[in-house]
Design a protein around this motif. Structure first.
Motif, PDB file in Angstrom:
ATOM      1  N   THR A  77      11.987   7.079  11.886  1.00  0.00           N
ATOM      2  CA  THR A  77      11.650   8.191  10.980  1.00  0.00           C
ATOM      3  C   THR A  77      10.693   7.765   9.867  1.00  0.00           C
ATOM      4  OG1 THR A  77      13.620   7.750   9.641  1.00  0.00           O
ATOM      5  CG2 THR A  77      13.837   9.398  11.391  1.00  0.00           C
ATOM      6  N   MET A  78      10.615   6.446   9.596  1.00  0.00           N
ATOM      7  CA  MET A  78       9.714   5.970   8.529  1.00  0.00           C
ATOM      8  C   MET A  78       8.896   4.806   9.096  1.00  0.00           C
ATOM      9  SD  MET A  78      12.496   6.334   5.420  1.00  0.00           S
ATOM     10  CE  MET A  78      13.942   6.019   6.438  1.00  0.00           C
ATOM     11  N   PRO A  79       7.984   5.143  10.032  1.00  0.00           N
ATOM     12  CA  PRO A  79       7.362   4.105  10.865  1.00  0.00           C
ATOM     13  C   PRO A  79       6.593   3.043  10.102  1.00  0.00           C
ATOM     14  CG  PRO A  79       6.375   6.283  11.263  1.00  0.00           C
ATOM     15  CD  PRO A  79       7.587   6.507  10.424  1.00  0.00           C
ATOM     16  N   LYS A  80       6.031   3.385   8.935  1.00  0.00           N
ATOM     17  CA  LYS A  80       5.213   2.382   8.233  1.00  0.00           C
ATOM     18  C   LYS A  80       5.967   1.671   7.125  1.00  0.00           C
ATOM     19  CE  LYS A  80       0.647   4.143   9.194  1.00  0.00           C
ATOM     20  NZ  LYS A  80      -0.697   4.342   8.632  1.00  0.00           N
TER      21      LYS A  80
ATOM     22  N   GLN B 277      17.256  12.397   3.952  1.00  0.00           N
ATOM     23  CA  GLN B 277      16.790  12.416   2.555  1.00  0.00           C
ATOM     24  C   GLN B 277      15.655  11.416   2.351  1.00  0.00           C
ATOM     25  OE1 GLN B 277      17.607  14.116  -0.307  1.00  0.00           O
ATOM     26  NE2 GLN B 277      18.869  15.491   0.920  1.00  0.00           N
ATOM     27  N   LEU B 278      15.835  10.220   2.884  1.00  0.00           N
ATOM     28  CA  LEU B 278      14.823   9.171   2.692  1.00  0.00           C
ATOM     29  C   LEU B 278      13.524   9.540   3.406  1.00  0.00           C
ATOM     30  CD1 LEU B 278      17.112   6.032   3.337  1.00  0.00           C
ATOM     31  CD2 LEU B 278      16.247   6.809   1.114  1.00  0.00           C
ATOM     32  N   ALA B 279      13.660   9.970   4.668  1.00  0.00           N
ATOM     33  CA  ALA B 279      12.469  10.230   5.483  1.00  0.00           C
ATOM     34  C   ALA B 279      11.703  11.450   4.978  1.00  0.00           C
ATOM     35  CB  ALA B 279      12.872  10.413   6.943  1.00  0.00           C
ATOM     36  N   ASN B 280      12.396  12.355   4.300  1.00  0.00           N
ATOM     37  CA  ASN B 280      11.733  13.577   3.819  1.00  0.00           C
ATOM     38  C   ASN B 280      11.177  13.434   2.408  1.00  0.00           C
ATOM     39  OD1 ASN B 280      12.126  14.920   6.220  1.00  0.00           O
ATOM     40  ND2 ASN B 280      14.085  15.790   5.587  1.00  0.00           N
ATOM     41  N   LEU B 281      11.383  12.280   1.765  1.00  0.00           N
ATOM     42  CA  LEU B 281      10.692  12.059   0.493  1.00  0.00           C
ATOM     43  C   LEU B 281       9.207  12.078   0.819  1.00  0.00           C
ATOM     44  CD1 LEU B 281      12.863   9.155  -1.033  1.00  0.00           C
ATOM     45  CD2 LEU B 281      12.758  11.520  -1.849  1.00  0.00           C
ATOM     46  N   ASP B 282       8.407  12.630  -0.052  1.00  0.00           N
ATOM     47  CA  ASP B 282       6.989  12.795   0.260  1.00  0.00           C
ATOM     48  C   ASP B 282       6.135  12.070  -0.781  1.00  0.00           C
ATOM     49  OD1 ASP B 282       4.615  13.590   1.294  1.00  0.00           O
ATOM     50  OD2 ASP B 282       4.754  15.676   0.603  1.00  0.00           O
ATOM     51  N   PRO B 283       5.567  10.903  -0.432  1.00  0.00           N
ATOM     52  CA  PRO B 283       5.699  10.203   0.835  1.00  0.00           C
ATOM     53  C   PRO B 283       7.035   9.464   0.920  1.00  0.00           C
ATOM     54  CG  PRO B 283       4.336   8.906  -0.649  1.00  0.00           C
ATOM     55  CD  PRO B 283       4.663  10.182  -1.375  1.00  0.00           C
ATOM     56  N   TYR B 284       7.389   9.060   2.140  1.00  0.00           N
ATOM     57  CA  TYR B 284       8.646   8.312   2.264  1.00  0.00           C
ATOM     58  C   TYR B 284       8.492   6.932   1.621  1.00  0.00           C
ATOM     59  CZ  TYR B 284       6.416   6.505   6.610  1.00  0.00           C
ATOM     60  OH  TYR B 284       5.572   5.955   7.529  1.00  0.00           O
TER      61      TYR B 284
ATOM     62  N   ARG C 291       0.851  -1.169   0.000  1.00  0.00           N
ATOM     63  CA  ARG C 291       0.000   0.000   0.000  1.00  0.00           C
ATOM     64  C   ARG C 291       0.899   1.236   0.000  1.00  0.00           C
ATOM     65  NH1 ARG C 291       3.105   0.351   3.118  1.00  0.00           N
ATOM     66  NH2 ARG C 291       3.194  -0.020   5.340  1.00  0.00           N
ATOM     67  N   THR C 292       0.299   2.306  -0.425  1.00  0.00           N
ATOM     68  CA  THR C 292       1.066   3.537  -0.445  1.00  0.00           C
ATOM     69  C   THR C 292       0.960   4.169   0.934  1.00  0.00           C
ATOM     70  OG1 THR C 292       0.595   3.792  -2.754  1.00  0.00           O
ATOM     71  CG2 THR C 292       1.261   5.779  -1.582  1.00  0.00           C
ATOM     72  N   VAL C 293       2.096   4.612   1.466  1.00  0.00           N
ATOM     73  CA  VAL C 293       2.066   5.236   2.781  1.00  0.00           C
ATOM     74  C   VAL C 293       1.299   6.549   2.672  1.00  0.00           C
ATOM     75  CG1 VAL C 293       3.502   6.239   4.593  1.00  0.00           C
ATOM     76  CG2 VAL C 293       4.310   4.249   3.330  1.00  0.00           C
ATOM     77  N   PRO C 294       0.225   6.728   3.448  1.00  0.00           N
ATOM     78  CA  PRO C 294      -0.504   7.987   3.330  1.00  0.00           C
ATOM     79  C   PRO C 294       0.383   9.145   3.786  1.00  0.00           C
ATOM     80  CG  PRO C 294      -1.425   6.610   5.081  1.00  0.00           C
ATOM     81  CD  PRO C 294      -0.320   5.827   4.449  1.00  0.00           C
ATOM     82  N   PRO C 295       0.351  10.274   3.084  1.00  0.00           N
ATOM     83  CA  PRO C 295       1.210  11.391   3.465  1.00  0.00           C
ATOM     84  C   PRO C 295       1.038  11.765   4.934  1.00  0.00           C
ATOM     85  CG  PRO C 295       0.117  11.830   1.387  1.00  0.00           C
ATOM     86  CD  PRO C 295      -0.435  10.520   1.895  1.00  0.00           C
ATOM     87  N   ALA C 296      -0.182  11.551   5.471  1.00  0.00           N
ATOM     88  CA  ALA C 296      -0.429  11.902   6.870  1.00  0.00           C
ATOM     89  C   ALA C 296       0.488  11.127   7.813  1.00  0.00           C
ATOM     90  CB  ALA C 296      -1.871  11.612   7.226  1.00  0.00           C
ATOM     91  N   ALA C 297       1.003   9.964   7.319  1.00  0.00           N
ATOM     92  CA  ALA C 297       1.857   9.143   8.176  1.00  0.00           C
ATOM     93  C   ALA C 297       3.260   9.738   8.299  1.00  0.00           C
ATOM     94  CB  ALA C 297       1.971   7.737   7.605  1.00  0.00           C
ATOM     95  N   ALA C 298       3.584  10.660   7.408  1.00  0.00           N
ATOM     96  CA  ALA C 298       4.951  11.185   7.404  1.00  0.00           C
ATOM     97  C   ALA C 298       5.154  12.158   8.554  1.00  0.00           C
ATOM     98  CB  ALA C 298       5.219  11.880   6.069  1.00  0.00           C
ATOM     99  N   PRO C 299       6.074  11.838   9.484  1.00  0.00           N
ATOM    100  CA  PRO C 299       6.281  12.742  10.598  1.00  0.00           C
ATOM    101  C   PRO C 299       7.247  13.883  10.253  1.00  0.00           C
ATOM    102  CG  PRO C 299       7.576  10.754  10.918  1.00  0.00           C
ATOM    103  CD  PRO C 299       6.925  10.651   9.569  1.00  0.00           C
TER     104      PRO C 299
END
Ligand code: SAM
Ligand code: DTB
Ligand code: SF4
Length: 335
Positions: free
Chosen positions: A272-275, A227-234, A15-23
């Motif tokens: 940083t990329m919990p899901k 860099q990885l965690a700030n990709l939107d979405p990660y 599944r695609t990580v929902p942007p809301a999941a990005a901290p």
């Protein structure tokens, strides 16, 4: 005796990580601060985050196959497949569909749920993409999740692979932007980001991570994770590789990675990329069971499974099955 693989019930992974999941956005400093936490505090934090997002003890098994080996025109300093380095890896042609299908079926029979096809290209030509699309469709037909890593992709090539059934594309950022030119000079960091954008816009899930042990500093390590965690979405999948030091490559004599520092990278990727599926990737053969167990405790929930990575070795399936049994970990059933 052959160990039997225990499996968990199917969980929804693809599944695609929902942007809301990005901290995020994550600053390099914030990630450095995490990396510098007392080891136990960091691992505890990572395991806590892990359990909020994944069933405990669930591990994804992904099998790799090099479908086009060696002779690569790029000069990635870590890579045994670069034509420029004398590593003994022979250049081959793209494998035929039936040969790839046999390997994919064997991977499925052994318990893998994802099959990743790697090619030593700088960038595939359109006719290469047509042939890889046939491989993807065939592997997908077996009921496996499909992944490919073929080098730089143009948007329409990504769209073509998506149409053939490609679920994931692996394209690593490898290190921090400011260290990238020390690792490879035949392409730029921006080239990597452009390909990731093409993959995303085609609707393919992103598998993107890096390598620890290439002579980078702790700040570079934090910079990679930022860099990885700030990709939107990660990325949905984050492979963390420990450098496999291959004789003949410029990094053959790099200092070995401190195992605790490697575990710290896994923990910080998890926090940083919990899901994301955080994959304990290359380097497991050199790691030993206890360090691998710490990586799982720090939130790794995926491994490359099968006795070979692309051209170098990996623990054999029986050894992995025994390790998972010992630790009470269970292979995910399906996508
Ligand atoms: N040619 C494509 C590319 O570079 O994107 C796909 C294949 S390439 C081998 C995929 C990834 O494998 C690299 O980005 C790197 O992260 C990883 N890799 C290659 N050699 C490695 C090594 N010796 N140790 C650890 N990881 C390695
Ligand atoms: C990734 O991050 N690691 C894999 C996969 N993606 C393609 C490759 C590891 C390669 C290790 C050295 C080799 O066997 O070529
Ligand atoms: Fe080529 Fe990929 Fe190896 Fe770089 S990492 S030399 S692009 S196969």
């Amino acid at each position: 005796m052959t160990a039997t693989l225990e499996k968990t019930q199917p969980v929804t992974l693809h599944r695609t990580v929902p942007p809301a999941a990005a901290p995020g956005p994550w600053s390099v400093q914030a990630i450095q601060a995490l990396l510098e936490l007392p080891f136990m505090d960091l691992v505890y934090k990572a395991q806590t985050v892990h359990r909020e997002h994944f069933p405990a003890g669930d591990i994804e098994l992904a099998t790799l196959l090099s479908v086009k080996t060696g002779g690569c025109p790029e000069n990635c300093g870590y890579c045994p497949q670069a034509a420029e380095f004398d590593t003994g890896v022979e250049a081959g042609k793209l494998m035929a569909v039936d040969e790839v299908l046999r390997a994919a079926q064997a991977a499925k029979d052994a318990g893998a749920t994802r099959f990743c096809m790697g090619a030593a290209w700088r960038a595939p030509k359109d006719r290469d993409v047509e042939k890889v699309a046939e491989l993807v469709a065939a592997v997908k037909g077996l009921g496996l999740q499909t992944c490919a890593t073929l080098g730089m992709l143009e948007p329409q090539q990504a769209t073509q692979l998506k149409a053939a059934g490609l679920d994931y594309y692996n394209h690593n950022l490898d290190t921090a932007p400011e260290y990238y030119a020390d690792v490879v000079s035949t392409r730029t960091y921006q080239d990597r980001l452009d390909t990731l954008a093409s993959v995303r816009s085609a609707g393919i899930s992103v598998c993107c991570g890096g390598i620890v042990g290439m002579g980078e500093t702790p700040v570079h390590r934090a910079g990679l994770i930022a860099q990885l965690a700030n990709l939107d979405p990660y990325p949905e999948s984050v492979p963390i590789n420990s450098l496999v030091r291959v004789p003949g490559t410029p990094m053959a004599d790099a200092d070995p990675v401190d195992p605790f520092d490697f575990v710290r990278m896994i923990a910080v990727a998890r926090i940083t990329m919990p899901k994301a599926r955080v994959r304990l990737s290359a380097g497991r053969q050199q790691m030993g069971d206890a360090v691998q167990a710490l990586c799982f405790l720090a939130g790794a929930n995926s491994i490359f499974y099968g006795d070979k990575l692309l051209v170098t070795g990996n623990p054999d399936a029986d050894a992995d099955t025994r390790l998972l049994q010992t630790l009470g970990l269970k292979a995910s059933m399906a996508a």
